[in-house]
Design a protein around this motif. Structure first.
Motif, PDB file in Angstrom:
ATOM      1  N   ARG A  38       0.813  -1.219   0.000  1.00  0.00           N
ATOM      2  CA  ARG A  38       0.000   0.000   0.000  1.00  0.00           C
ATOM      3  C   ARG A  38       0.846   1.269   0.000  1.00  0.00           C
ATOM      4  O   ARG A  38       0.311   2.358  -0.163  1.00  0.00           O
ATOM      5  N   ASN A  39       2.150   1.109   0.177  1.00  0.00           N
ATOM      6  CA  ASN A  39       3.037   2.263   0.151  1.00  0.00           C
ATOM      7  C   ASN A  39       3.486   2.629  -1.258  1.00  0.00           C
ATOM      8  O   ASN A  39       4.218   3.591  -1.447  1.00  0.00           O
ATOM      9  N   SER A  40       3.074   1.843  -2.247  1.00  0.00           N
ATOM     10  CA  SER A  40       3.474   2.079  -3.635  1.00  0.00           C
ATOM     11  C   SER A  40       2.321   1.737  -4.571  1.00  0.00           C
ATOM     12  O   SER A  40       1.814   0.611  -4.547  1.00  0.00           O
ATOM     13  N   THR A  41       1.935   2.679  -5.403  1.00  0.00           N
ATOM     14  CA  THR A  41       0.867   2.435  -6.376  1.00  0.00           C
ATOM     15  C   THR A  41       1.242   1.287  -7.308  1.00  0.00           C
ATOM     16  O   THR A  41       0.414   0.427  -7.611  1.00  0.00           O
ATOM     17  N   ASP A  42       2.498   1.275  -7.750  1.00  0.00           N
ATOM     18  CA  ASP A  42       2.938   0.214  -8.669  1.00  0.00           C
ATOM     19  C   ASP A  42       2.850  -1.162  -8.014  1.00  0.00           C
ATOM     20  O   ASP A  42       2.356  -2.112  -8.623  1.00  0.00           O
ATOM     21  N   LEU A  43       3.341  -1.264  -6.781  1.00  0.00           N
ATOM     22  CA  LEU A  43       3.272  -2.555  -6.090  1.00  0.00           C
ATOM     23  C   LEU A  43       1.836  -2.957  -5.795  1.00  0.00           C
ATOM     24  O   LEU A  43       1.484  -4.136  -5.887  1.00  0.00           O
ATOM     25  N   TYR A  44       1.005  -1.990  -5.463  1.00  0.00           N
ATOM     26  CA  TYR A  44      -0.401  -2.292  -5.192  1.00  0.00           C
ATOM     27  C   TYR A  44      -1.070  -2.877  -6.426  1.00  0.00           C
ATOM     28  O   TYR A  44      -1.806  -3.861  -6.345  1.00  0.00           O
ATOM     29  N   HIS A  45      -0.796  -2.286  -7.584  1.00  0.00           N
ATOM     30  CA  HIS A  45      -1.401  -2.801  -8.821  1.00  0.00           C
ATOM     31  C   HIS A  45      -0.821  -4.162  -9.203  1.00  0.00           C
ATOM     32  O   HIS A  45      -1.526  -5.007  -9.752  1.00  0.00           O
ATOM     33  N   LEU A  46       0.439  -4.379  -8.888  1.00  0.00           N
ATOM     34  CA  LEU A  46       1.099  -5.636  -9.235  1.00  0.00           C
ATOM     35  C   LEU A  46       0.702  -6.783  -8.305  1.00  0.00           C
ATOM     36  O   LEU A  46       0.480  -7.913  -8.749  1.00  0.00           O
ATOM     37  N   TYR A  47       0.576  -6.484  -6.997  1.00  0.00           N
ATOM     38  CA  TYR A  47       0.386  -7.540  -6.009  1.00  0.00           C
ATOM     39  C   TYR A  47      -0.916  -7.455  -5.209  1.00  0.00           C
ATOM     40  O   TYR A  47      -1.185  -8.336  -4.404  1.00  0.00           O
ATOM     41  N   GLY A  48      -1.713  -6.427  -5.411  1.00  0.00           N
ATOM     42  CA  GLY A  48      -2.885  -6.193  -4.572  1.00  0.00           C
ATOM     43  C   GLY A  48      -3.826  -7.373  -4.426  1.00  0.00           C
ATOM     44  O   GLY A  48      -4.309  -7.653  -3.331  1.00  0.00           O
ATOM     45  N   ALA A  49      -4.060  -8.095  -5.501  1.00  0.00           N
ATOM     46  CA  ALA A  49      -4.977  -9.242  -5.451  1.00  0.00           C
ATOM     47  C   ALA A  49      -4.246 -10.547  -5.193  1.00  0.00           C
ATOM     48  O   ALA A  49      -4.873 -11.601  -5.110  1.00  0.00           O
ATOM     49  N   ARG A  50      -2.906 -10.481  -5.030  1.00  0.00           N
ATOM     50  CA  ARG A  50      -2.115 -11.709  -4.934  1.00  0.00           C
ATOM     51  C   ARG A  50      -1.425 -11.909  -3.596  1.00  0.00           C
ATOM     52  O   ARG A  50      -0.831 -12.965  -3.378  1.00  0.00           O
ATOM     53  N   ILE A  51      -1.413 -10.918  -2.724  1.00  0.00           N
ATOM     54  CA  ILE A  51      -0.640 -11.063  -1.485  1.00  0.00           C
ATOM     55  C   ILE A  51      -1.217 -12.172  -0.617  1.00  0.00           C
ATOM     56  O   ILE A  51      -2.411 -12.427  -0.672  1.00  0.00           O
ATOM     57  N   PRO A  52      -0.356 -12.819   0.115  1.00  0.00           N
ATOM     58  CA  PRO A  52       1.076 -12.629   0.246  1.00  0.00           C
ATOM     59  C   PRO A  52       1.861 -13.264  -0.897  1.00  0.00           C
ATOM     60  O   PRO A  52       1.472 -14.298  -1.434  1.00  0.00           O
ATOM     61  N   VAL A  53       2.955 -12.608  -1.239  1.00  0.00           N
ATOM     62  CA  VAL A  53       3.870 -13.100  -2.270  1.00  0.00           C
ATOM     63  C   VAL A  53       5.282 -12.986  -1.725  1.00  0.00           C
ATOM     64  O   VAL A  53       5.638 -11.974  -1.122  1.00  0.00           O
ATOM     65  N   LEU A  54       6.080 -14.022  -1.957  1.00  0.00           N
ATOM     66  CA  LEU A  54       7.501 -14.000  -1.636  1.00  0.00           C
ATOM     67  C   LEU A  54       8.274 -13.940  -2.941  1.00  0.00           C
ATOM     68  O   LEU A  54       7.943 -14.654  -3.896  1.00  0.00           O
ATOM     69  N   LYS A  55       9.291 -13.092  -2.972  1.00  0.00           N
ATOM     70  CA  LYS A  55      10.117 -12.942  -4.175  1.00  0.00           C
ATOM     71  C   LYS A  55      11.578 -13.047  -3.779  1.00  0.00           C
ATOM     72  O   LYS A  55      12.022 -12.381  -2.850  1.00  0.00           O
ATOM     73  N   ARG A  56      12.310 -13.889  -4.496  1.00  0.00           N
ATOM     74  CA  ARG A  56      13.744 -14.049  -4.257  1.00  0.00           C
ATOM     75  C   ARG A  56      14.498 -12.905  -4.926  1.00  0.00           C
ATOM     76  O   ARG A  56      14.223 -12.585  -6.078  1.00  0.00           O
ATOM     77  N   GLU A  57      15.450 -12.329  -4.223  1.00  0.00           N
ATOM     78  CA  GLU A  57      16.245 -11.258  -4.808  1.00  0.00           C
ATOM     79  C   GLU A  57      17.219 -11.789  -5.852  1.00  0.00           C
ATOM     80  O   GLU A  57      17.473 -11.132  -6.867  1.00  0.00           O
ATOM     81  N   ASP A  58      17.750 -12.991  -5.637  1.00  0.00           N
ATOM     82  CA  ASP A  58      18.797 -13.516  -6.518  1.00  0.00           C
ATOM     83  C   ASP A  58      18.320 -13.884  -7.913  1.00  0.00           C
ATOM     84  O   ASP A  58      19.054 -13.737  -8.886  1.00  0.00           O
ATOM     85  N   ASN A  59      17.096 -14.368  -8.049  1.00  0.00           N
ATOM     86  CA  ASN A  59      16.627 -14.804  -9.369  1.00  0.00           C
ATOM     87  C   ASN A  59      15.242 -14.250  -9.744  1.00  0.00           C
ATOM     88  O   ASN A  59      14.702 -14.602 -10.787  1.00  0.00           O
ATOM     89  N   ASN A  60      14.673 -13.425  -8.878  1.00  0.00           N
ATOM     90  CA  ASN A  60      13.367 -12.789  -9.109  1.00  0.00           C
ATOM     91  C   ASN A  60      12.197 -13.756  -9.215  1.00  0.00           C
ATOM     92  O   ASN A  60      11.114 -13.365  -9.645  1.00  0.00           O
ATOM     93  N   LYS A  61      12.384 -15.011  -8.824  1.00  0.00           N
ATOM     94  CA  LYS A  61      11.267 -15.957  -8.817  1.00  0.00           C
ATOM     95  C   LYS A  61      10.326 -15.609  -7.675  1.00  0.00           C
ATOM     96  O   LYS A  61      10.754 -15.140  -6.626  1.00  0.00           O
ATOM     97  N   GLU A  62       9.045 -15.867  -7.910  1.00  0.00           N
ATOM     98  CA  GLU A  62       8.015 -15.557  -6.919  1.00  0.00           C
ATOM     99  C   GLU A  62       7.197 -16.789  -6.595  1.00  0.00           C
ATOM    100  O   GLU A  62       7.032 -17.673  -7.438  1.00  0.00           O
TER     101      GLU A  62
END
Length: 77
Positions: A38-62
């Motif tokens: 909710r602190n980012s419009t972009d993240l809200y649109h990307l993940y709003g209906a999908r949370i919780p989501v875990l994303k790896r920094e090393d390979n960007n897999k979710e």
């Protein structure tokens, strides 16, 4: 390993996901950054209906909810 944990306020599914994450054998070695979408419009649109989501920094897999600790073990390898 660093993980981004996309979450939101008063998210009961996020609480369940956190419990599954704590049940993994990798938990003690993980660096987890919780990100309130909710602190980012972009993240809200990307993940709003999908949370919780875990994303790896090393390979960007979710991995998105629902997942078990066994699913997370595989995701973290």
């Amino acid at each position: 390993m660093k993980l981004f944990f996309y979450t939101g306020p008063q998210c009961s599914l996020c609480d369940l996901a956190d419990e599954e994450l704590k049940a993994t054998t990798h938990y003690a070695t993980l660096q987890i950054e919780k990100v309130n979408i909710r602190n980012s419009t972009d993240l809200y649109h990307l993940y709003g209906a999908r949370i919780p989501v875990l994303k790896r920094e090393d390979n960007n897999k979710e991995i998105g909810w629902p997942f078990s600790s066994a699913d997370l073990e595989e995701f973290l390898q």
